[in-house]
Motif scaffolding. Structure first.
Motif, short mmCIF file in Angstrom:
data_model
loop_
_atom_site.label_atom_id
_atom_site.label_comp_id
_atom_site.label_asym_id
_atom_site.label_seq_id
_atom_site.Cartn_x
_atom_site.Cartn_y
_atom_site.Cartn_z
N LEU A 17 104.55 24.92 70.35
CA LEU A 17 103.43 24.48 71.32
C LEU A 17 102.74 24.14 71.20
O LEU A 17 101.61 23.92 70.74
CB LEU A 17 103.81 23.69 72.89
CG LEU A 17 105.74 22.65 72.67
CD1 LEU A 17 105.94 22.29 74.00
CD2 LEU A 17 105.62 21.37 71.41
N LEU A 18 102.47 25.96 72.10
CA LEU A 18 100.90 26.35 72.38
C LEU A 18 99.98 26.86 71.18
O LEU A 18 99.02 26.30 70.33
CB LEU A 18 101.01 28.26 72.93
CG LEU A 18 101.16 27.64 74.01
CD1 LEU A 18 101.19 28.62 75.03
CD2 LEU A 18 100.32 25.96 74.95
N ARG A 19 100.85 27.23 69.63
CA ARG A 19 100.33 27.21 68.79
C ARG A 19 99.78 26.27 67.65
O ARG A 19 99.15 25.89 66.35
CB ARG A 19 101.72 27.83 67.48
CG ARG A 19 101.41 29.53 68.10
CD ARG A 19 102.98 30.06 66.85
NE ARG A 19 103.22 31.39 67.38
CZ ARG A 19 103.04 32.24 66.53
NH1 ARG A 19 103.41 32.53 65.96
NH2 ARG A 19 103.01 33.95 67.19
N VAL A 20 100.90 24.93 67.46
CA VAL A 20 100.96 24.16 67.00
C VAL A 20 99.36 22.79 67.54
O VAL A 20 98.71 21.50 67.71
CB VAL A 20 102.48 22.74 66.69
CG1 VAL A 20 102.61 22.49 67.78
CG2 VAL A 20 102.01 21.97 65.43
N GLN A 21 99.32 22.72 68.25
CA GLN A 21 98.19 21.69 69.22
C GLN A 21 97.02 21.91 69.12
O GLN A 21 96.52 20.98 68.69
CB GLN A 21 98.11 22.57 71.29
CG GLN A 21 97.53 22.03 72.09
CD GLN A 21 97.36 22.62 73.23
OE1 GLN A 21 97.35 23.48 73.62
NE2 GLN A 21 97.08 21.76 74.46
N PRO A 22 96.59 23.38 68.52
CA PRO A 22 95.26 22.58 68.13
C PRO A 22 94.88 22.14 66.41
O PRO A 22 94.35 21.29 65.72
CB PRO A 22 95.63 24.67 67.78
CG PRO A 22 95.13 25.62 68.79
CD PRO A 22 96.63 24.23 68.63
N ILE A 23 96.09 22.29 66.12
CA ILE A 23 97.09 21.67 64.77
C ILE A 23 96.57 20.18 65.45
O ILE A 23 96.57 19.15 64.37
CB ILE A 23 97.58 22.16 63.59
CG1 ILE A 23 97.59 23.77 63.35
CG2 ILE A 23 97.96 21.38 62.72
CD1 ILE A 23 98.66 24.05 63.10
N VAL A 24 97.85 19.69 65.76
CA VAL A 24 97.84 18.20 66.19
C VAL A 24 95.97 17.48 66.85
O VAL A 24 95.86 16.54 66.57
CB VAL A 24 98.65 17.79 67.46
CG1 VAL A 24 99.12 16.74 68.15
CG2 VAL A 24 100.03 18.92 66.97
N ARG A 25 95.47 18.75 67.06
CA ARG A 25 93.85 18.50 68.09
C ARG A 25 93.33 17.80 67.10
O ARG A 25 92.47 16.51 66.56
CB ARG A 25 93.34 18.65 68.99
CG ARG A 25 94.02 18.98 69.69
CD ARG A 25 93.08 20.33 71.16
NE ARG A 25 93.46 19.46 72.77
CZ ARG A 25 93.65 21.13 73.31
NH1 ARG A 25 93.56 21.75 72.73
NH2 ARG A 25 94.77 20.64 74.11
N GLY A 26 93.72 18.67 65.64
CA GLY A 26 92.79 18.71 64.73
C GLY A 26 92.71 17.22 63.74
O GLY A 26 92.03 16.85 63.22
N MET A 27 94.21 17.19 63.35
CA MET A 27 94.58 15.52 62.81
C MET A 27 94.35 14.42 63.62
O MET A 27 94.20 13.77 63.01
CB MET A 27 96.17 15.66 62.62
CG MET A 27 97.00 17.07 62.00
SD MET A 27 98.64 17.59 62.10
CE MET A 27 99.56 16.26 61.02
N GLU A 28 94.23 14.57 64.70
CA GLU A 28 94.22 13.45 65.67
C GLU A 28 92.46 13.41 65.16
O GLU A 28 91.53 12.15 65.67
CB GLU A 28 94.14 13.75 67.21
CG GLU A 28 96.47 13.79 67.41
CD GLU A 28 96.22 14.03 69.03
OE1 GLU A 28 95.15 14.57 69.54
OE2 GLU A 28 97.22 13.84 69.45
N ARG A 29 91.33 14.57 65.67
CA ARG A 29 90.08 14.33 65.05
C ARG A 29 90.09 13.48 63.80
O ARG A 29 89.36 12.89 63.56
CB ARG A 29 89.52 15.27 65.34
CG ARG A 29 87.54 15.82 65.78
CD ARG A 29 87.69 16.88 65.44
NE ARG A 29 87.68 18.21 64.60
CZ ARG A 29 88.76 18.80 65.36
NH1 ARG A 29 89.28 18.91 66.85
NH2 ARG A 29 89.45 20.05 64.58
N ARG A 30 90.74 14.14 63.36
CA ARG A 30 90.40 13.40 61.65
C ARG A 30 90.91 12.00 61.61
O ARG A 30 90.28 11.15 60.76
CB ARG A 30 91.08 14.49 60.47
CG ARG A 30 91.26 14.24 59.30
CD ARG A 30 89.84 14.39 58.72
NE ARG A 30 89.09 13.25 58.25
CZ ARG A 30 87.27 13.49 57.63
NH1 ARG A 30 87.15 14.71 57.18
NH2 ARG A 30 87.60 12.64 56.60
#
Length: 133
Positions: free
Chosen positions: A46-59
Motif C-alpha cells: 500500500l505504501l508503494r502503490v499510494q503515489p501511483i494511485v495519487r498520480g492516477m487520481e490527479r490525471r
C-alpha cells in the motif's frame, strides 16, 4: 496491438510505448515499475502503490477539467450505470449524441496538437477550446 504483442520485458523501452506516451500523454510502466513485485506485506504494498494511485487520481481530475473546458459540459452519473450531460454554463441538459460529438472533437484536437508537438519539438502544443455548435 503491436505494443501488446511485444515481450513484457521489451515493452517499456519500445518505440510503440514512446508513440503511445506521445499521443496519449500516459506513461506505460515496465515490469520494474510494478510496486508489488518485491512487496512482502500488505502495508508495504500500500505504501508503494499510494503515489501511483495519487498520480492516477490527479490525471483523472485533469482529464475531467479538460473535457469540461473543451466540451462545455459536465458529466454526472445517472444512478443507472450511465451518465447525463449538462451545459456547464446554463445547466441545461445536453443530448448524449451532442456530448459525444464535442468529446470526439476534443480528442481529435488533442491528437493533432500532440502529433504536431512531437514533430516540431516534443511539446504537447497549445491548449485551446474545441468549437461548440
Amino acid at each position: 496491438r503491436d505494443y501488446v504483442a511485444l515481450p513484457p520485458n521489451r515493452r517499456a523501452s519500445s518505440k510503440e510505448a514512446r508513440e503511445i506516451r506521445s499521443l496519449s500523454g500516459y506513461p506505460l510502466s515496465g515490469n520494474d515499475a510494478l510496486p508489488f513485485r518485491e512487496s512482502t506485506t500488505k502495508e508495504e504494498f500500500l505504501l508503494r502503490v499510494q503515489p501511483i494511485v495519487r498520480g492516477m487520481e490527479r490525471r483523472k481530475r485533469l482529464d475531467e477539467a479538460e473535457a469540461r473546458e473543451h466540451t462545455g459540459c459536465e458529466a454526472r452519473k445517472d444512478g443507472k450505470g450511465g451518465f447525463q450531460y449538462f451545459d456547464a454554463d446554463s445547466g441545461e441538459r445536453v443530448a448524449a449524441a451532442e456530448y459525444r460529438r464535442r468529446y470526439a472533437a476534443m480528442i481529435d484536437e488533442r491528437r493533432r496538437r500532440r502529433r504536431a508537438g512531437a514533430r516540431a519539438d516534443g511539446s504537447s502544443g497549445a491548449a485551446g477550446r474545441t468549437e461548440r455548435r
